[in-house]
Scaffold this active site. Structure first.
Site, PDB file in Angstrom:
ATOM      1  N   CYS A   8       0.843  -1.200   0.000  1.00  0.00           N
ATOM      2  CA  CYS A   8       0.000   0.000   0.000  1.00  0.00           C
ATOM      3  C   CYS A   8       0.878   1.249   0.000  1.00  0.00           C
ATOM      4  O   CYS A   8       1.450   1.619   1.034  1.00  0.00           O
ATOM      5  CB  CYS A   8      -0.928  -0.012   1.220  1.00  0.00           C
ATOM      6  SG  CYS A   8      -1.937   1.481   1.345  1.00  0.00           S
ATOM      7  N   CYS A  13      -0.273   4.069   2.244  1.00  0.00           N
ATOM      8  CA  CYS A  13      -0.067   3.835   3.682  1.00  0.00           C
ATOM      9  C   CYS A  13       1.399   3.995   4.059  1.00  0.00           C
ATOM     10  O   CYS A  13       1.717   4.587   5.076  1.00  0.00           O
ATOM     11  CB  CYS A  13      -0.498   2.426   4.088  1.00  0.00           C
ATOM     12  SG  CYS A  13      -2.066   1.890   3.425  1.00  0.00           S
ATOM     13  N   ASP A  14       2.289   3.431   3.257  1.00  0.00           N
ATOM     14  CA  ASP A  14       3.683   3.289   3.694  1.00  0.00           C
ATOM     15  C   ASP A  14       4.702   4.095   2.880  1.00  0.00           C
ATOM     16  O   ASP A  14       5.889   4.104   3.218  1.00  0.00           O
ATOM     17  CB  ASP A  14       4.082   1.799   3.648  1.00  0.00           C
ATOM     18  CG  ASP A  14       3.176   0.962   4.538  1.00  0.00           C
ATOM     19  OD1 ASP A  14       2.773   1.474   5.596  1.00  0.00           O
ATOM     20  OD2 ASP A  14       2.866  -0.185   4.183  1.00  0.00           O
TER      21      ASP A  14
END
Ligand code: NAP
Length: 311
Positions: free
Chosen positions: A139, A142-143
């Protein structure tokens, strides 16, 4: 908690991620007898992210585990029960719907909200799982921020991979986009901006052969040209695998309409083609799969479940 054959719930929710627990919060708070069935541990994909910083209200970001556990506590405060068991099949034909579990027998309910999510597809490389969160990610939104000014590799050629590559190109020094064919699957709308990004290098007709590490962290990948079999090693700090998702819908065995990717067909109302059955979060057809859109679905489904129950 075990299943009770005599008991008929108002709302049974399959899956204890953010969509499921938000549906549970709204439904139990409205006074409906609500149960969540969760296979392993609550939180879904959210728990794979150390810090969630695109969920509003947490200026310092929030740990995925903490947010999951707090969502569970919030719903249980109003009477939601959590049953830890795997759902193996469902029978949605009757007015009282049946959920068959692996260990606790059947759960009966007047309405069902499906919140089982979707798992990222894996490449299947030897050390892929071992490096999860330490250089291998599924992701970008997200990261990606952990790789500011670093070099990253994105694998895939669909809308997700291309939008991930674009997103990362704004954060990272360099992005390699590795795609197994010579044309992108991504829609035209992405083509112009991605071609204009001067720090994205396209590696067409290429697959990842291996991921190498230094001090337990990703240090390089080896790409293989699918036409010539020539190998090329590229130094990088992370690999973002973006080759699609597998919605968790096998247990439905054809009882709900699915799209060609296996997602449950449901619009913003979360209503499926079966009356009294709703689909929320990543498991339903939608454009943006995020915690914030999952929780929104949960509230909407609880609203329509309430409407169905009051008929
Ligand atoms: P997708 O459209 O299925 O694309 C998956 C990509 O990964 C394809 O390019 C595919 O290659 C490649 N791939 C699959 N298995 C692979 C493997 N084992 N090794 C290497 N490459 C592999 O998946 P997605 O991009 O996640 O999109 C999913 C859905 O969400 C789509 O309907 C998409 O349109 C939608 N979506 C929309 C938006 C948007 O419109 N803003 C953004 C993101 C996602 P091939 O091309 O060779 O098959």
């Amino acid at each position: 908690m075990g299943a009770d054959m005599e008991h008929i719930y108002d709302v049974a929710i399959i899956g204890g991620g953010p969509a499921g627990y938000t549906a549970a919060l709204y439904s139990s708070r409205a006074g409906f007898d609500t149960v969540i069935l969760e296979k392993m541990s609550v939180g879904g994909q959210m728990t794979l992210t150390d810090v969630i910083d695109n969920y509003p209200g947490f200026p310092q970001g929030i740990d995925g585990f903490v947010l999951s556990s707090d969502m569970q506590k919030g719903a249980e405060r109003f009477g939601t029960k959590t049953m830890y068991d795997e759902v193996v099949s469902v029978d949605l034909k009757s007015e009282i719907k049946e959920i068959k579990t692996a260990f606790s027998g059947s759960v009966f309910s007047k309405t069902i909200i499906i919140a089982t999510g979707a798992n990222p597809r894996e490449l299947g490389l030897e050390n892929e799982q071992e490096l999860l969160g330490r250089g291998v990610h599924y992701c970008a939104h997200c990261d990606g921020r952990f790789y500011k000014d670093k070099v990253v590799v994105v694998v895939g050629g669909g809308n997700s991979a291309v939008s991930d590559a674009l997103y990362l190109s704004h954060l990272c020094k360099k992005v390699y986009l590795v795609h197994r064919r010579d044309v992108l699957r991504a829609t035209k709308i992405y083509h112009d901006p991605i071609m204009k990004a001067d720090n994205i290098e396209f590696c067409y007709n290429s697959v990842l052969g291996r991921i190498d590490t230094d001090n337990d962290k990703v240090s390089s990948v080896t790409m293989i040209d699918t036409k010539t079999s020539i190998k090329r090693e590229v130094e990088c700090d992370a690999v973002f695998i973006s080759i699609g998702r597998k919605p968790v819908t096998e247990f439905l065995s054809g009882q709900l309409e699915l799209d060609s990717g296996g997602y449950i067909v449901a619009d913003e109302s979360t209503k499926t083609n079966v009356d009294g059955v709703f689909a929320v979060g990543d498991v339903r057809t939608k454009v943006l799969r995020q915690v914030v859109t999952a929780v929104s679905d949960g509230a909407v489904a609880a609203h329509y479940a309430e409407e169905y129950l009051s008929r």
